[in-house]
Design a protein around this motif. Sequence first.
Motif, PDB file in Angstrom:
ATOM      1  N   THR A 210       0.822  -1.210   0.000  1.00  0.00           N
ATOM      2  CA  THR A 210       0.000   0.000   0.000  1.00  0.00           C
ATOM      3  C   THR A 210       0.856   1.261   0.000  1.00  0.00           C
ATOM      4  N   ASP A 211       1.973   1.217   0.704  1.00  0.00           N
ATOM      5  CA  ASP A 211       2.858   2.388   0.786  1.00  0.00           C
ATOM      6  C   ASP A 211       3.498   2.727  -0.557  1.00  0.00           C
ATOM      7  N   ASN A 212       3.619   1.743  -1.448  1.00  0.00           N
ATOM      8  CA  ASN A 212       4.305   1.958  -2.727  1.00  0.00           C
ATOM      9  C   ASN A 212       3.372   2.411  -3.843  1.00  0.00           C
ATOM     10  N   ILE A 213       2.072   2.262  -3.656  1.00  0.00           N
ATOM     11  CA  ILE A 213       1.119   2.564  -4.733  1.00  0.00           C
ATOM     12  C   ILE A 213       1.179   4.014  -5.214  1.00  0.00           C
ATOM     13  N   PRO A 214       1.197   5.014  -4.313  1.00  0.00           N
ATOM     14  CA  PRO A 214       1.274   6.407  -4.791  1.00  0.00           C
ATOM     15  C   PRO A 214       2.501   6.674  -5.662  1.00  0.00           C
ATOM     16  N   ALA A 215       3.650   6.136  -5.274  1.00  0.00           N
ATOM     17  CA  ALA A 215       4.880   6.344  -6.049  1.00  0.00           C
ATOM     18  C   ALA A 215       4.779   5.690  -7.425  1.00  0.00           C
ATOM     19  N   ILE A 216       4.154   4.523  -7.498  1.00  0.00           N
ATOM     20  CA  ILE A 216       3.984   3.824  -8.774  1.00  0.00           C
ATOM     21  C   ILE A 216       3.078   4.635  -9.689  1.00  0.00           C
ATOM     22  N   LYS A 217       1.975   5.151  -9.146  1.00  0.00           N
ATOM     23  CA  LYS A 217       1.063   5.961  -9.946  1.00  0.00           C
ATOM     24  C   LYS A 217       1.748   7.222 -10.470  1.00  0.00           C
ATOM     25  N   THR A 218       2.527   7.875  -9.604  1.00  0.00           N
ATOM     26  CA  THR A 218       3.244   9.088 -10.008  1.00  0.00           C
ATOM     27  C   THR A 218       4.245   8.782 -11.108  1.00  0.00           C
ATOM     28  N   ARG A 219       4.977   7.701 -10.975  1.00  0.00           N
ATOM     29  CA  ARG A 219       5.957   7.324 -11.996  1.00  0.00           C
ATOM     30  C   ARG A 219       5.287   7.067 -13.337  1.00  0.00           C
ATOM     31  N   LEU A 220       4.191   6.338 -13.321  1.00  0.00           N
ATOM     32  CA  LEU A 220       3.511   6.008 -14.574  1.00  0.00           C
ATOM     33  C   LEU A 220       2.908   7.249 -15.232  1.00  0.00           C
ATOM     34  N   LYS A 221       2.340   8.166 -14.436  1.00  0.00           N
ATOM     35  CA  LYS A 221       1.802   9.411 -14.996  1.00  0.00           C
ATOM     36  C   LYS A 221       2.904  10.224 -15.661  1.00  0.00           C
ATOM     37  N   THR A 222       4.055  10.298 -14.993  1.00  0.00           N
ATOM     38  CA  THR A 222       5.194  11.046 -15.540  1.00  0.00           C
ATOM     39  C   THR A 222       5.671  10.433 -16.844  1.00  0.00           C
ATOM     40  N   GLU A 223       5.773   9.124 -16.870  1.00  0.00           N
ATOM     41  CA  GLU A 223       6.246   8.446 -18.083  1.00  0.00           C
ATOM     42  C   GLU A 223       5.251   8.605 -19.234  1.00  0.00           C
ATOM     43  N   MET A 224       3.961   8.606 -18.936  1.00  0.00           N
ATOM     44  CA  MET A 224       2.955   8.791 -19.996  1.00  0.00           C
ATOM     45  C   MET A 224       3.021  10.205 -20.577  1.00  0.00           C
ATOM     46  N   VAL A 225       3.223  11.199 -19.714  1.00  0.00           N
ATOM     47  CA  VAL A 225       3.357  12.589 -20.184  1.00  0.00           C
ATOM     48  C   VAL A 225       4.606  12.733 -21.040  1.00  0.00           C
ATOM     49  N   ASP A 226       5.721  12.179 -20.560  1.00  0.00           N
ATOM     50  CA  ASP A 226       6.982  12.261 -21.310  1.00  0.00           C
ATOM     51  C   ASP A 226       6.853  11.573 -22.666  1.00  0.00           C
ATOM     52  N   LEU A 227       6.184  10.426 -22.687  1.00  0.00           N
ATOM     53  CA  LEU A 227       6.019   9.683 -23.933  1.00  0.00           C
ATOM     54  C   LEU A 227       5.146  10.462 -24.915  1.00  0.00           C
ATOM     55  N   THR A 228       4.109  11.111 -24.399  1.00  0.00           N
ATOM     56  CA  THR A 228       3.225  11.913 -25.255  1.00  0.00           C
ATOM     57  C   THR A 228       3.993  13.071 -25.881  1.00  0.00           C
ATOM     58  N   LEU A 229       4.787  13.770 -25.059  1.00  0.00           N
ATOM     59  CA  LEU A 229       5.581  14.895 -25.567  1.00  0.00           C
ATOM     60  C   LEU A 229       6.601  14.418 -26.593  1.00  0.00           C
ATOM     61  N   PHE A 230       7.225  13.286 -26.321  1.00  0.00           N
ATOM     62  CA  PHE A 230       8.223  12.733 -27.230  1.00  0.00           C
ATOM     63  C   PHE A 230       7.561  12.408 -28.588  1.00  0.00           C
ATOM     64  N   THR A 231       6.380  11.826 -28.534  1.00  0.00           N
ATOM     65  CA  THR A 231       5.661  11.447 -29.757  1.00  0.00           C
ATOM     66  C   THR A 231       5.279  12.691 -30.547  1.00  0.00           C
ATOM     67  N   LEU A 232       4.810  13.724 -29.865  1.00  0.00           N
ATOM     68  CA  LEU A 232       4.407  14.958 -30.551  1.00  0.00           C
ATOM     69  C   LEU A 232       5.587  15.632 -31.217  1.00  0.00           C
ATOM     70  N   ILE A 233       6.718  15.656 -30.533  1.00  0.00           N
ATOM     71  CA  ILE A 233       7.911  16.316 -31.066  1.00  0.00           C
ATOM     72  C   ILE A 233       8.423  15.618 -32.317  1.00  0.00           C
ATOM     73  N   PHE A 234       8.488  14.291 -32.273  1.00  0.00           N
ATOM     74  CA  PHE A 234       9.090  13.563 -33.383  1.00  0.00           C
ATOM     75  C   PHE A 234       8.095  13.203 -34.479  1.00  0.00           C
ATOM     76  N   SER A 235       6.814  13.526 -34.272  1.00  0.00           N
ATOM     77  CA  SER A 235       5.842  13.280 -35.328  1.00  0.00           C
ATOM     78  C   SER A 235       5.705  14.488 -36.269  1.00  0.00           C
ATOM     79  N   LYS A 236       6.315  15.601 -35.870  1.00  0.00           N
ATOM     80  CA  LYS A 236       6.254  16.805 -36.722  1.00  0.00           C
ATOM     81  C   LYS A 236       7.244  16.714 -37.874  1.00  0.00           C
TER      82      LYS A 236
END
Length: 236
Positions: A210-236
Amino acid sequence: MVLAARLNEWTRLQCFGHRLHLAIENALKDDRVSRATALCRKLVGHFSHSWKKKAALTEAQRDLKLPEHNLITECSTRWGSKEMMIARVLEQAKAISQVLSGDRYASSLIPTWQDIDVLESIHKALHPLLEFTDALSGEEYVSISYLKPVLHLFATSVLAEDAEDTDLTKSIKTKVLAYLNNKYGDPNIQELLDVACFLDPRFKTQFISTDNIPAIKTRLKTEMVDLTLFTLIFSK
Protein backbone atom coordinates in the motif's frame (compact mmCIF):
# COMPACT_ATOMS: atom_id res chain seq x y z
CA MET A 1 20.94 -6.56 -24.65
CA VAL A 2 22.97 -6.52 -21.45
CA LEU A 3 25.07 -3.61 -22.75
CA ALA A 4 21.99 -1.70 -23.92
CA ALA A 5 20.39 -2.06 -20.48
CA ARG A 6 23.54 -0.84 -18.78
CA LEU A 7 24.06 2.15 -21.11
CA ASN A 8 20.44 3.25 -20.72
CA GLU A 9 20.48 2.57 -16.98
CA TRP A 10 17.53 0.20 -17.28
CA THR A 11 16.78 -2.38 -14.62
CA ARG A 12 17.60 -5.78 -16.08
CA LEU A 13 15.97 -9.06 -15.12
CA GLN A 14 17.50 -12.43 -15.82
CA CYS A 15 15.37 -15.30 -17.10
CA PHE A 16 13.19 -16.60 -14.27
CA GLY A 17 13.71 -20.19 -15.39
CA HIS A 18 17.47 -19.77 -15.05
CA ARG A 19 17.09 -18.12 -11.63
CA LEU A 20 14.88 -20.97 -10.46
CA HIS A 21 17.38 -23.53 -11.80
CA LEU A 22 20.19 -21.90 -9.79
CA ALA A 23 17.99 -21.66 -6.69
CA ILE A 24 17.17 -25.36 -6.86
CA GLU A 25 20.72 -26.47 -7.58
CA ASN A 26 21.84 -24.44 -4.57
CA ALA A 27 19.13 -25.99 -2.39
CA LEU A 28 20.13 -29.53 -3.41
CA LYS A 29 23.71 -29.21 -2.17
CA ASP A 30 23.36 -31.97 0.41
CA ASP A 31 25.26 -35.26 0.71
CA ARG A 32 22.01 -37.23 1.04
CA VAL A 33 20.68 -35.69 -2.16
CA SER A 34 23.96 -36.30 -4.01
CA ARG A 35 23.95 -39.99 -3.08
CA ALA A 36 20.29 -40.55 -3.96
CA THR A 37 20.42 -38.72 -7.30
CA ALA A 38 23.70 -40.48 -8.21
CA LEU A 39 21.93 -43.79 -7.60
CA CYS A 40 19.09 -42.69 -9.91
CA ARG A 41 21.59 -41.89 -12.67
CA LYS A 42 23.22 -45.31 -12.25
CA LEU A 43 19.82 -46.99 -12.48
CA VAL A 44 18.97 -45.10 -15.66
CA GLY A 45 22.31 -46.08 -17.18
CA HIS A 46 21.95 -49.71 -16.11
CA PHE A 47 18.55 -50.14 -17.78
CA SER A 48 19.39 -47.98 -20.79
CA HIS A 49 22.46 -49.98 -21.81
CA SER A 50 20.91 -53.45 -21.74
CA TRP A 51 17.96 -54.56 -23.84
CA LYS A 52 17.60 -57.61 -21.58
CA LYS A 53 17.19 -55.40 -18.53
CA LYS A 54 14.69 -53.21 -20.43
CA ALA A 55 12.67 -56.29 -21.33
CA ALA A 56 12.85 -57.56 -17.74
CA LEU A 57 11.66 -54.18 -16.46
CA THR A 58 8.70 -54.23 -18.84
CA GLU A 59 7.78 -57.72 -17.66
CA ALA A 60 8.03 -56.65 -14.01
CA GLN A 61 5.84 -53.62 -14.74
CA ARG A 62 3.18 -55.90 -16.18
CA ASP A 63 3.41 -58.29 -13.22
CA LEU A 64 3.05 -55.41 -10.75
CA LYS A 65 0.48 -53.56 -12.89
CA LEU A 66 2.67 -50.48 -13.09
CA PRO A 67 2.73 -48.03 -16.02
CA GLU A 68 5.08 -49.31 -18.74
CA HIS A 69 7.30 -46.25 -18.65
CA ASN A 70 11.01 -46.00 -19.37
CA LEU A 71 13.36 -44.42 -16.84
CA ILE A 72 14.22 -40.77 -17.57
CA THR A 73 17.72 -39.39 -18.15
CA GLU A 74 18.74 -36.25 -16.30
CA CYS A 75 20.02 -33.21 -18.21
CA SER A 76 22.40 -31.20 -16.02
CA THR A 77 21.24 -27.85 -17.42
CA ARG A 78 17.53 -28.47 -16.76
CA TRP A 79 16.59 -29.04 -13.12
CA GLY A 80 13.18 -30.31 -14.21
CA SER A 81 14.77 -33.38 -15.77
CA LYS A 82 16.27 -34.25 -12.37
CA GLU A 83 12.82 -34.08 -10.79
CA MET A 84 11.30 -36.16 -13.61
CA MET A 85 14.10 -38.75 -13.23
CA ILE A 86 13.41 -38.97 -9.48
CA ALA A 87 9.65 -39.19 -9.98
CA ARG A 88 10.04 -42.03 -12.49
CA VAL A 89 12.38 -44.00 -10.20
CA LEU A 90 9.85 -43.64 -7.36
CA GLU A 91 7.05 -44.75 -9.68
CA GLN A 92 9.00 -47.82 -10.80
CA ALA A 93 10.78 -48.65 -7.52
CA LYS A 94 9.02 -51.98 -7.04
CA ALA A 95 9.68 -53.10 -10.62
CA ILE A 96 13.31 -52.02 -10.36
CA SER A 97 13.76 -53.98 -7.13
CA GLN A 98 12.11 -57.07 -8.65
CA VAL A 99 14.45 -57.06 -11.64
CA LEU A 100 17.67 -56.32 -9.75
CA SER A 101 17.05 -58.62 -6.79
CA GLY A 102 17.87 -61.60 -9.01
CA ASP A 103 21.14 -60.09 -10.26
CA ARG A 104 23.95 -60.44 -7.72
CA TYR A 105 26.12 -58.03 -9.70
CA ALA A 106 23.55 -55.25 -9.77
CA SER A 107 21.62 -55.83 -6.54
CA SER A 108 23.62 -53.02 -4.92
CA LEU A 109 21.68 -50.61 -7.15
CA ILE A 110 18.37 -51.43 -5.46
CA PRO A 111 17.29 -48.25 -3.65
CA THR A 112 17.26 -48.65 0.14
CA TRP A 113 14.43 -47.30 2.28
CA GLN A 114 16.75 -44.40 3.16
CA ASP A 115 17.23 -43.65 -0.54
CA ILE A 116 13.47 -43.75 -1.10
CA ASP A 117 12.88 -41.39 1.84
CA VAL A 118 15.37 -38.89 0.40
CA LEU A 119 13.93 -39.13 -3.11
CA GLU A 120 10.39 -38.66 -1.80
CA SER A 121 11.50 -35.61 0.18
CA ILE A 122 13.10 -34.07 -2.91
CA HIS A 123 10.07 -34.91 -5.05
CA LYS A 124 7.65 -33.32 -2.60
CA ALA A 125 9.64 -30.06 -2.58
CA LEU A 126 10.33 -29.81 -6.32
CA HIS A 127 7.35 -31.33 -8.13
CA PRO A 128 5.02 -28.33 -7.59
CA LEU A 129 7.65 -26.03 -9.16
CA LEU A 130 7.79 -27.82 -12.52
CA GLU A 131 5.00 -25.88 -14.20
CA PHE A 132 6.48 -22.47 -13.33
CA THR A 133 9.73 -22.79 -15.29
CA ASP A 134 8.22 -22.90 -18.77
CA ALA A 135 5.32 -20.58 -17.93
CA LEU A 136 7.64 -17.78 -16.79
CA SER A 137 10.36 -18.29 -19.40
CA GLY A 138 8.29 -17.73 -22.53
CA GLU A 139 9.76 -15.72 -25.39
CA GLU A 140 6.54 -15.16 -27.34
CA TYR A 141 4.53 -13.45 -24.60
CA VAL A 142 5.12 -11.03 -21.72
CA SER A 143 5.59 -12.80 -18.40
CA ILE A 144 7.15 -10.18 -16.12
CA SER A 145 3.81 -9.23 -14.56
CA TYR A 146 3.43 -12.82 -13.34
CA LEU A 147 6.64 -12.69 -11.35
CA LYS A 148 5.50 -10.91 -8.20
CA PRO A 149 2.28 -12.98 -7.90
CA VAL A 150 4.33 -16.16 -8.38
CA LEU A 151 6.86 -15.17 -5.71
CA HIS A 152 3.93 -14.46 -3.39
CA LEU A 153 2.44 -17.87 -4.23
CA PHE A 154 5.78 -19.54 -3.52
CA ALA A 155 6.04 -17.87 -0.10
CA THR A 156 2.45 -18.51 0.98
CA SER A 157 1.69 -21.88 -0.60
CA VAL A 158 4.04 -23.75 -2.92
CA LEU A 159 7.17 -23.43 -0.78
CA ALA A 160 5.46 -22.89 2.56
CA GLU A 161 6.37 -25.49 5.17
CA ASP A 162 3.85 -28.25 5.73
CA ALA A 163 3.41 -30.12 9.00
CA GLU A 164 4.09 -33.40 7.20
CA ASP A 165 7.28 -32.21 5.49
CA THR A 166 10.51 -34.01 6.36
CA ASP A 167 13.49 -31.95 7.51
CA LEU A 168 15.02 -32.33 4.05
CA THR A 169 11.87 -31.12 2.29
CA LYS A 170 11.71 -28.11 4.63
CA SER A 171 15.38 -27.36 4.00
CA ILE A 172 14.98 -27.45 0.20
CA LYS A 173 11.90 -25.22 0.29
CA THR A 174 13.56 -22.71 2.62
CA LYS A 175 16.75 -22.49 0.55
CA VAL A 176 14.92 -22.06 -2.77
CA LEU A 177 12.72 -19.31 -1.35
CA ALA A 178 15.62 -17.52 0.35
CA TYR A 179 17.66 -17.56 -2.88
CA LEU A 180 14.82 -16.11 -4.96
CA ASN A 181 13.95 -13.47 -2.35
CA ASN A 182 17.58 -12.40 -2.29
CA LYS A 183 17.86 -12.15 -6.08
CA TYR A 184 14.59 -10.22 -6.46
CA GLY A 185 14.93 -8.15 -3.29
CA ASP A 186 16.76 -5.21 -4.88
CA PRO A 187 14.59 -2.03 -4.57
CA ASN A 188 14.94 -1.24 -8.29
CA ILE A 189 13.81 -4.73 -9.24
CA GLN A 190 10.92 -4.54 -6.79
CA GLU A 191 9.82 -1.24 -8.32
CA LEU A 192 9.94 -2.73 -11.82
CA LEU A 193 7.85 -5.70 -10.69
CA ASP A 194 5.36 -3.36 -9.00
CA VAL A 195 4.96 -1.36 -12.22
CA ALA A 196 4.47 -4.55 -14.26
CA CYS A 197 1.83 -5.79 -11.82
CA PHE A 198 0.03 -2.45 -11.78
CA LEU A 199 -0.22 -2.40 -15.58
CA ASP A 200 -1.64 -5.92 -15.73
CA PRO A 201 -5.44 -5.71 -15.30
CA ARG A 202 -5.47 -9.17 -13.74
CA PHE A 203 -3.34 -8.04 -10.78
CA LYS A 204 -3.33 -4.21 -10.52
CA THR A 205 -2.45 -3.37 -6.87
CA GLN A 206 -3.18 -6.83 -5.44
CA PHE A 207 0.48 -7.70 -4.81
CA ILE A 208 1.84 -4.18 -4.26
CA SER A 209 2.51 -2.73 -0.83
CA THR A 210 0.00 0.00 0.00
CA ASP A 211 2.86 2.39 0.79
CA ASN A 212 4.30 1.96 -2.73
CA ILE A 213 1.12 2.56 -4.73
CA PRO A 214 1.27 6.41 -4.79
CA ALA A 215 4.88 6.34 -6.05
CA ILE A 216 3.98 3.82 -8.77
CA LYS A 217 1.06 5.96 -9.95
CA THR A 218 3.24 9.09 -10.01
CA ARG A 219 5.96 7.32 -12.00
CA LEU A 220 3.51 6.01 -14.57
CA LYS A 221 1.80 9.41 -15.00
CA THR A 222 5.19 11.05 -15.54
CA GLU A 223 6.25 8.45 -18.08
CA MET A 224 2.96 8.79 -20.00
CA VAL A 225 3.36 12.59 -20.18
CA ASP A 226 6.98 12.26 -21.31
CA LEU A 227 6.02 9.68 -23.93
CA THR A 228 3.23 11.91 -25.25
CA LEU A 229 5.58 14.89 -25.57
CA PHE A 230 8.22 12.73 -27.23
CA THR A 231 5.66 11.45 -29.76
CA LEU A 232 4.41 14.96 -30.55
CA ILE A 233 7.91 16.32 -31.07
CA PHE A 234 9.09 13.56 -33.38
CA SER A 235 5.84 13.28 -35.33
CA LYS A 236 6.25 16.80 -36.72
